[in-house]
Design a protein around this motif. Structure first.
Motif, PDB file in Angstrom:
ATOM      1  N   ASN A  44       0.748   9.304  -0.088  1.00  0.00           N
ATOM      2  CA  ASN A  44      -0.580   9.159   0.499  1.00  0.00           C
ATOM      3  C   ASN A  44      -0.331   9.034   1.980  1.00  0.00           C
ATOM      4  N   GLU A  47      -7.272   3.611  -5.473  1.00  0.00           N
ATOM      5  CA  GLU A  47      -6.243   2.640  -5.081  1.00  0.00           C
ATOM      6  C   GLU A  47      -5.177   2.525  -6.177  1.00  0.00           C
ATOM      7  N   ARG A  55       0.850  -1.187   0.000  1.00  0.00           N
ATOM      8  CA  ARG A  55       0.000   0.000   0.000  1.00  0.00           C
ATOM      9  C   ARG A  55       0.883   1.233   0.000  1.00  0.00           C
ATOM     10  N   SER A  88      -4.582  13.172   1.109  1.00  0.00           N
ATOM     11  CA  SER A  88      -4.677  12.477  -0.175  1.00  0.00           C
ATOM     12  C   SER A  88      -6.090  11.940  -0.413  1.00  0.00           C
ATOM     13  N   PHE A  89      -6.291  11.600  -1.674  1.00  0.00           N
ATOM     14  CA  PHE A  89      -7.630  11.212  -2.147  1.00  0.00           C
ATOM     15  C   PHE A  89      -7.985   9.802  -1.673  1.00  0.00           C
ATOM     16  N   PRO A  90      -9.275   9.532  -1.527  1.00  0.00           N
ATOM     17  CA  PRO A  90      -9.658   8.200  -1.037  1.00  0.00           C
ATOM     18  C   PRO A  90      -9.470   7.122  -2.103  1.00  0.00           C
ATOM     19  N   GLU A  91      -9.375   5.895  -1.627  1.00  0.00           N
ATOM     20  CA  GLU A  91      -9.229   4.778  -2.569  1.00  0.00           C
ATOM     21  C   GLU A  91     -10.463   4.614  -3.462  1.00  0.00           C
ATOM     22  N   VAL A  92     -11.574   5.154  -3.035  1.00  0.00           N
ATOM     23  CA  VAL A  92     -12.790   5.061  -3.863  1.00  0.00           C
ATOM     24  C   VAL A  92     -12.874   6.177  -4.895  1.00  0.00           C
ATOM     25  N   GLY A  98      -9.083  13.875 -10.849  1.00  0.00           N
ATOM     26  CA  GLY A  98      -9.934  12.951 -10.097  1.00  0.00           C
ATOM     27  C   GLY A  98     -11.103  13.660  -9.445  1.00  0.00           C
ATOM     28  N   ASP A  99     -12.040  12.889  -8.916  1.00  0.00           N
ATOM     29  CA  ASP A  99     -13.265  13.474  -8.380  1.00  0.00           C
ATOM     30  C   ASP A  99     -13.129  13.908  -6.919  1.00  0.00           C
ATOM     31  N   TYR A 100     -11.972  13.750  -6.314  1.00  0.00           N
ATOM     32  CA  TYR A 100     -11.728  14.255  -4.962  1.00  0.00           C
ATOM     33  C   TYR A 100     -10.528  15.194  -4.979  1.00  0.00           C
TER      34      TYR A 100
END
Lengths: 732, 732
Positions: free
Chosen positions: B392, B414, B132, B400-404, B348-350
């Motif tokens: 991350n 991810e 990870r 940082s952005f979420p894995e989703v 990205g969306d975040y």
């Protein structure tokens, strides 16, 4: 601890906690969660408990595999929760990367707490947590002995996501891409912001509406349970009653526990027991560490007759002296164990330490395991167990079964890691259920719906501050935690740790790695070699006095556990649970409430003073009787012989005479301390010690006009009854 | 470091590394992996590189998104690998819990290394790692700045699992349930075993056949690449050439790097540059930290004209003094950045820190980003970047952005965490590609197939021992790592850290948090306040001498990088890579080889002596000229002014005169040190500094009979040429 008052707007009033007020947040969800065609259906499944089913939940979940039934009657007895505190419109779910993604709303300045036994963080808003079972929770990533997919909000509701998966929670920490965000000033670099909540307030945008995102891997859906308030602590009570109600330990469970050095033999254990009585150290439970078994990693569960030639005889002698015996073990079953062959088909496909991993989701495995324990230990008088190693570790030797394991029940390794602590407790509990006995013990892993288990969590991680935070956090999630005394770097450290553990659910001194009590010598080698410090008797006396305080508080603490059982109210809990509207409590992760009237602020070694935040109302210093007014922070000097304890103004605090053990008559002789002018009655309980006793409530009252007190008893008459020998009034 | 010789049987001979010898392990896999109907097909896709396709691999993988092509010609130039070192029969795969599970065999006493930038472990056999991306790799769970799903075996082959998922590797650490396991003695408790390899040998059953289990979540299949040896280091060479060959830094990249305090302005930077020249501190690169931008968290990429009114003018002055300028940044793009609007659809969306996350998998994002950087920085003379924060964190602020997250390219969060470092390097590299310039820089995250990138990893974690281990580990996985000097608790600590970084791919002193060089004062506040230690000139002189040694080694080090580029041979690597049959090297995680002839054994503060293991052959102490015989461990005293360096007997070590920068003529004047009786020629390289230069090889030779040396040149004539001014003979 940082006072946020100036930085944060007050949250909305409780009265505005309703459907409509939260739907605004739902708008945030449109883009990524649009696959959800209509608002999910919501159902009030119990009084003040709602369920929303999203997608197709998995078969094996904490709820579907539960041992205890919902305490429906107790739920109905609580004050009304009103309408469901979250609108179904504000909740969304969709399939996600082979798993299931859920979004729940967060209002501006709404904080959330919980997610199980978190050692390194308190407020969960702003954080990401992957709820993975791990014995080495050395980073604040969600790894925990007891991760629990339940959180509770300062807006007075709780949320359980019913899964045994390693779910990831993003608690309002992530912001969707949005072109219209107002330009902000240049933020400081992360290093300079670490750990400071006012900075976190900006960084995590506590002031903006947000969402809790929870991703459940490998699931096609999930049940979400919402627990109403409207008070924050009522939401936790409902969660605990949904779990079946809190655990009620036997009275002896609230005395001192002492775990003997693991090399001790039968005679040495009996010698230690005698020493405690002779030296007037109160003690109720002796624990044996690995040395009692023929095989330990993995376990045989068979007495090592070399050390313990006559276990029944030893237990008999201990019992005559009012000691109870607790046995260490773990579940991984050595090939030499008599139950190995029988367990073989009911075990997972991977070994741990060369032993079987029993599939305790299967009744066969539970029965084989419980029958043997009953016959070989409990029938001899063993009172309970310390269930070790049922978590998992990637670090200390990378032990335990892989997440890809398969179990006969259909669980995989990931699920089994979440379940093992729970179902192991089921197995052991079943022995005492059928014997109609109470037990009390320890367990190193637990999960959701754990409130009814008379097992207390502990850890091999040793940081005292984290131990205190775990105690504060445990009450959010239906867990009990003991910050047991093991490692102590100095006499001061020993005293400070002992003070903390004496104000916890299970007051244990664990000297598994040395032969003699730590008050004689904290240094391992010298201790085992019998080289004691020059002033050990002085240190022993200090420890004795502290332990006696625990014995004096036993009636009060027992009553708090009765309320845990009957009303789901955690006996140990964070200040914010009782005072969610007081933002001064929001960051307090180093003080806690014990029962209804006591506030404890533990001290760690090398602290000569500490700050204490007192919430609204008046508070009396337990030691001096001085009164402090609330909604204020104080800096106090903290002499080594005292742990800061404050009594709420209006409380009647019953203190017993200190006995040497729970059956000592001293424990029923009370001094009642009267704090402040408008006291409320205090309620104690008498019972016969059986698992489902008829409780007799004993109401303690003080008439300020007549300056006299009274006891009123309601219920059957039991052998032992409380009597007040003295009343002490503190005016403030 | 523990010598295992006595505890372990020798591994099989290299000659027995073939198909048949490994199939025995396959039997282990039958039960859980029986879903695999027939052995998977294996294909030699490049010389000595085989691919096995299991199931249906994902679209976005390190191989499918690669920038660099396979260095086919160089692969063909290596010695033959023979047949595929693993039989397809011994490899199994199946769908697993929404992901894909792979099993690969392990023979008794076969050890594996790699899995990317692991800071806390070395031998990976026995361990579990979830790969990870995480900036806070504080536990040995696989979290890393640069996890790489590649491992290399002491049996002389490498395995790449081509995935950007957080794959979990169980490296022979788990045992399947088996009734016939021989009864074992009672194992000691885990606490007493921690970290000791002889214990690990028993616990992890190194002596038994086992398997590497790798679970790739969310995938329906995976490509596995197998890199042949037969020598262990050849397997790594093949992996690096498959990646495209190693990076070749510009010569100036091998000098001293110095990162200025982040509050410094243009004049202060120029002042520092002058000071270094005046005080004769060699230095080639100055780095600017966040202060050069108008916005930093997130970034604008726009010069802060308040501090840097005339960047081009400043760079011009620096360049006249032979300095190169490197800029700190990260990719998250602030709304105030001129490229924000153009990037918006390709992000990205975040958000991260209120800024966009560019989707560098998309050519549009790469171009928008590169064009702006080219125009605003590189066209002014900026030589490269330090690419921060592309990893991350769950911890330091949970940024940082979420894995989703979803990205326009189709990657989820991810995958993007695994890709971000790589594709960010692509983006920056493209600027220098089109300008036909070499660059050298830093990056805080990388992943598979990273060898060709002239970017060196670094970290905000500060433990010196871990920094050394990371350097040792980096060579297993195609990574470069700098244990940069930042935090120093004392002058001793500073010297020891400086010694280590001077024997690394990028010799950087990073004083971002203070104004003056650390040799004047290590304490932050006093340093910035201009309060220097009394003996700072003495400390400076010590540091100068050390830095001069780096300059003297530059020709040797440059040649090592040429071999990295052309043969894939890591310039910095663990002893075990060159000596896999010498079990004394298996546990050595605190010594490494630099180039062909040097063995370095760094020392940390407070060590007054250390043990050093020397593999087979003779070794000369660089400082005393004393010879030590190999296959032995020595305990050496370590004076503060010396880092233990050993020269292999038979080596010719060319040392330049120490110049102040890479263009200093001193750097071409050589003293050749001749070690031992049977010396092999040493090869140096001259070139024009372009990205794809025609290399001129310069063979240094010593005739022991005539007691005279020679240089032989092959290739075009370049401006600067090496000349030997002195030969020094060490007889041992």
């Amino acid at each position: 601890m940082i006072n946020l008052e100036s930085a944060m707007r007050r949250p909305n009033q409780l009265s505005r906690r309703r459907f409509a007020s939260l739907t605004a947040c739902g708008a945030l969800l449109e883009a990524p969660l649009s696959a959800q065609p209509a608002p999910p259906e919501i159902q009030e499944v119990h009084h003040g408990v709602w369920r929303i089913r999203l997608g197709s939940p998995e078969q094996l979940t904490p709820v579907s595999t539960r041992k205890y039934s919902v305490a429906d009657e107790a739920l109905r007895a609580l004050p009304s929760a009103g309408a469901c505190p979250i609108s179904p419109d504000a909740i969304a779910g969709r399939a996600s990367r082979g798993g299931y993604l859920v979004s729940l709303p967060l209002e501006p300045n709404e904080l959330v707490y919980g997610l199980g036994l978190q050692l390194q963080s308190f407020i969960q808003r702003g954080l990401k947590k992957m709820l993975r079972v791990n014995a080495d929770a050395k980073m604040d990533t969600g790894d925990s002995h007891a991760p629990v997919p339940f959180y509770v909000s300062t807006r007075g509701y709780g949320v359980l996501i019913d899964t045994a998966r390693y779910a990831t929670f993003y608690c309002g920490s992530k912001a969707r891409k949005a072109r219209k965000r107002p330009a902000t000033a240049n933020s400081p670099a992360p290093d300079s912001m670490a750990g400071l909540l006012p900075a976190a307030y900006r960084r995590y945008r506590f002031g903006e509406p947000s969402e809790v995102l929870a991703e459940v891997p490998r699931a096609a859906g999930v049940d979400i349970y919402i627990f109403g308030g409207p008070a924050m602590r009522l939401a936790v009570q409902r969660y605990n009653l949904f779990a079946g109600g809190g655990a009620l330990p036997p009275r002896w469970g609230l005395g001192l526990w002492y775990r003997c050095g693991s090399t001790l033999n039968q005679d040495e254990v009996l010698g230690l027991a005698r020493e405690f009585r002779e030296r007037r150290i109160p003690c109720d439970v002796l624990g044996l560490e690995p040395g009692w078994q023929t095989q330990t990693y993995s376990c045989s569960f068979v007495w090592n007759k070399g050390r313990f030639a006559d276990p029944a005889g030893m237990i008999g002698k201990l019992s005559n002296d009012h000691y109870w015996l607790n046995l260490w073990e773990h579940a991984y079953t050595h090939p030499n164990s008599p139950i190995y062959d029988a367990l073989f088909p009911f075990a997972g496909d991977y070994e741990v330490w060369g032993g079987l991993v029993p599939d305790f989701l299967q009744p066969e495995a539970r029965q084989i395991f419980a029958d043997f324990h009953d016959r070989e230990h409990v029938s001899l008088g063993v009172s309970g167990y310390k269930l070790d190693e049922c978590d998992n570790s990637d670090l200390t030797g990378n032990w335990s079964f892989p997440e890809v394991s398969a179990f006969p029940s259909g669980a995989d390794g990931e699920q089994m890691h979440s379940f093992l602590g729970l179902r192991y407790q089921d197995t052991i509990q079943s022995i005492f259920d059928r014997r109609k006995m109470r037990t009390y013990g320890l367990v190193r892993s637990s999960h959701a719906l754990a409130a009814p288990y008379p097992f207390v969590l502990y850890s091999d991680l040793y940081d005292h501050k984290e131990y205190i935070r775990a105690l504060v956090n445990s009450g959010f999630s239906g867990l009990l935690w003991t910050p047991e005394v093991r490692d102590a770097r100095s006499t001061e450290d020993l005293i400070r740790r002992l003070q903390t553990v004496l104000f916890s659910p299970l007051a244990q001194v664990d000297t598994w790695y040395m032969k003699n009590p730590p008050w004689k010598q904290v240094e391992r080698k010298a201790n085992s070699a019998g080289q004691f410090t020059a002033n050990w008797q002085e240190v022993e006396a200090q420890c004795r006095t502290l332990i006696e305080l625990r014995m004096r508080l036993a009636p009060y603490l027992y009553a708090a556990f009765v309320r845990y059982r009957e009303q789901g109210l955690p006996p140990f809990r964070a200040l914010v649970l009782d005072y969610p509207d007081d933002s001064g409590t929001w960051t307090v992760d180093d003080q806690f409430l014990m029962g209804e009237s006591l506030l404890i602020a533990p001290v760690t070694a090398e602290q000569s003073q500490r700050t204490v935040y007192l919430p609204e109302g008046g508070w009396f210093d337990f030691w001096t009787g001085n009164m402090y007014s609330g909604k204020k922070q104080y800096t106090l000097s903290v002499p080594l012989d005292q742990i800061p304890v404050f009594v709420k103004s209006g409380a009647l605090l019953p203190l017993a005479d200190p006995g040497l053990h729970a059956e000592d008559v001293a424990g029923w002789q009370l001094t009642v301390q009267v704090y402040g002018a408008n006291t409320k009655p205090a309620v104690l309980y008498e019972d016969d010690g059986s698992p489902n006793p008829q409780m007799t409530s004993v109401t303690v009252n003080w008439d300020h006009g007549k300056r006299s007190g009274s006891l009123a008893r309601s219920g059957p008459t039991h052998d032992k009854q409380y009597a007040v020998k003295k009343w002490q009034v503190f005016q403030g």
